[in-house]
Design an enzyme around this catalytic site. Structure first.
Site, PDB file in Angstrom:
ATOM      1  CB  CYS A 206     140.765  82.418  29.050  1.00 30.44           C
ATOM      2  SG  CYS A 206     139.059  82.086  29.521  1.00 30.44           S
TER       3      CYS A 206
ATOM      4  CB  CYS B 153     146.156  84.176  32.452  1.00 25.37           C
ATOM      5  SG  CYS B 153     145.613  85.232  33.793  1.00 25.37           S
ATOM      6  CG  HIS B 154     145.789  80.482  29.994  1.00 24.73           C
ATOM      7  ND1 HIS B 154     146.672  79.668  30.669  1.00 24.73           N
ATOM      8  CD2 HIS B 154     144.693  80.590  30.790  1.00 24.73           C
ATOM      9  CE1 HIS B 154     146.118  79.296  31.825  1.00 24.73           C
ATOM     10  NE2 HIS B 154     144.928  79.848  31.927  1.00 24.73           N
TER      11      HIS B 154
ATOM     12  CB  CYS C  83     131.371  49.974  32.030  1.00 26.05           C
ATOM     13  SG  CYS C  83     130.798  51.033  33.367  1.00 26.05           S
TER      14      CYS C  83
ATOM     15  CG  HIS D 153     131.364  50.035  26.577  1.00 24.40           C
ATOM     16  ND1 HIS D 153     130.939  50.420  25.334  1.00 24.40           N
ATOM     17  CD2 HIS D 153     130.505  50.606  27.457  1.00 24.40           C
ATOM     18  CE1 HIS D 153     129.877  51.212  25.465  1.00 24.40           C
ATOM     19  NE2 HIS D 153     129.587  51.330  26.741  1.00 24.40           N
TER      20      HIS D 153
ATOM     21  NE  ARG E 196     126.538  56.951  25.858  1.00 20.83           N
ATOM     22  CZ  ARG E 196     125.531  56.430  25.166  1.00 20.83           C
ATOM     23  NH1 ARG E 196     125.135  56.993  24.036  1.00 20.83           N
ATOM     24  NH2 ARG E 196     124.899  55.367  25.599  1.00 20.83           N
TER      25      ARG E 196
ATOM     26  CB  CYS F 102     126.107  54.093  29.777  1.00 27.16           C
ATOM     27  SG  CYS F 102     126.672  54.171  28.045  1.00 27.16           S
TER      28      CYS F 102
END
Lengths: 265, 154
Positions: free
Chosen positions: A80, A83-84, A181, A185, A222, A226
């Site tokens: 990586c 290139c970066h 949700c 939340h 996560r 839920c």
């Protein structure tokens, strides 16, 4: 009761149902000053664990990610970093902008998917498994470079339909428990579900170390928790629905600071 | 109203469900049923439930799920929710029929409630494979819970 009576009753009930639905105010988005991170709901001990790099277990993945960043891979034999360059410079603020539109795919992709696009396209190496140790390590390392920076996902006209689809999922009642949700939340984030703070679902710290998992996990992991909790069909890792939902959640948390790698109970 | 698949195998429950639905229809808003509005007075099974089994269902976080949202007089249960009213004394506040209707489908009373309908399988979206076509509790379990809630008089 006569047949007519039944019919009239049905019509009346229908009218009432329509009226009740129309009257129901839509759940509204939280204004910026009221946006809170899951961090604010944690115990002092768990916060201290997140704050101290030597105690934060997520840092182990960050270290692994740093090694991967500098390791040549694939037929192209490129790292990586080839290139970066230095991720501390080039990757600063990047995680705070994901999901972002990929021009070739003409749809938003997560940071994990973006990493795999580089892997298969540039390094000519097989994609990492979603939710596997390598991809979690790399995305934790990249996320770490945005720690403390504000979330700023961009929703332009290309992103709009995906964003709207994500929003739709957030407000839709689903699963055997028939909960959206937003009902947890947005409407009940100040409450406790069997003793656990519900929180506002602001995805500020992913991938993060969850004590319950005894490991690092992505936002999608996560979300699967839920969904499973409400007995809803889960989406596959990397599925378009998840990415749309993530885009909406990140937009909803715009301006909040990235905490990666966070710690949660 | 379609009879959920899960009940089709159980003749007795099918009949109970039909009775329940008929009653729900009768107490639908607009119908003036003498006295006890918003109630389901007839047992779903035709018999009375067992309050001891009912208590076990209520405190079990994988079966009744009640304590995710509610608290109640369960001193041995450490983590209780506060998204919903305390169940203490609920048997004094509500009649058997009112309790039953709240268990079967509390959205009949409050259309925007977050309390899941424990005995309804229609109108749900993307239910996980293991739960499709099944209500959260069986008719017998609902009756056990109702019997137990009636003992909470404080």
């Amino acid at each position: 009761m006569s047949a007519f009576g039944h019919q009239r009753l049905a019509v009346l009930s229908l009218c009432l149902a329509v009226w009740l639905l129309a009257r129901q105010a839509p759940a509204t988005e939280l204004p910026a000053p009221e946006r809170r991170s899951g961090y604010d709901f944690m115990s002092r001990e768990t916060r201290a664990m997140q704050d101290d790099d030597t105690a934060n277990p997520g840092m182990l993945w960050v270290k692994d990610g740093e090694a991967l960043w500098n390791t040549k891979a694939g037929e192209a034999s490129l790292a990586c970093s080839d290139c970066h360059g230095d991720a501390r410079v080039s990757m600063k603020g990047v995680a705070a902008r994901y999901p972002a539109i990929d021009a070739a795919l003409a749809r938003p992709v997560t940071l994990e998917q973006r990493i795999n696009i580089c892997r298969t396209g540039q390094q000519k190496a097989p994609a990492f498994a979603l939710e596997g140790a390598n991809l979690l390590a790399l995305s934790a390392y990249l996320g770490r470079q945005s720690r403390g920076l504000p979330i700023e996902v961009v929703i332009d006209e290309h992103g709009k339909p995906f964003f709207e689809a994500g929003r739709e999922i957030f407000y839709r009642r689903q699963g055997q428990l028939n909960l959206s949700c937003a009902e947890c939340h947005e409407d009940h984030w100040d409450k406790r579900l069997a003793g656990n703070p519900v929180t506002q679902a602001n995805p500020t710290g992913y991938p993060l170390y969850r004590l319950e998992w005894q490991g690092l996990g992505s936002l999608e992991r996560r979300l699967r928790n839920c969904l499973a909790g409400t007995r809803t069909q889960v989406y596959d890792f990397g599925s378009p629905e998840f990415v749309d939902l993530e885009l909406f959640l990140m937009w909803r948390a715009r301006g909040m600071k990235i905490e990666t790698p966070a710690v949660r109970p | 109203m379609a009879i959920p698949l899960a009940f089709a195998r159980d003749r007795r429950a099918t009949r109970a469900m039909a009775v329940a639905m008929a009653i729900l229809f009768l107490v639908a808003p607009g119908a003036a049923e003498a006295g006890d509005d918003n109630a389901l007075p007839v047992s779903l099974t035709g018999s009375t439930g067992d309050p001891v089994r009912g208590r076990a269902i209520v405190v079990n976080r994988r079966v009744g799920l009640c304590l995710l949202c509610h608290s109640g007089p369960f001193p041995e249960e450490r983590f209780q929710g506060d998204l919903a009213p305390d169940l203490g004394g609920v048997g004094g506040r509500l009649s058997e029929g009112q309790l039953r209707l709240r268990m079967v489908d509390s959205s009949r009373i409050n259309p925007t409630t977050i309390m899941p309908a424990y005995y309804r399988t229609e109108g749900l979206t993307r239910v996980a494979p293991g739960y499709q076509g099944k209500p959260i509790l069986t008719a017998a379990q609902i009756e056990d819970v109702v019997s137990f809630l009636l003992t909470l008089r404080k």
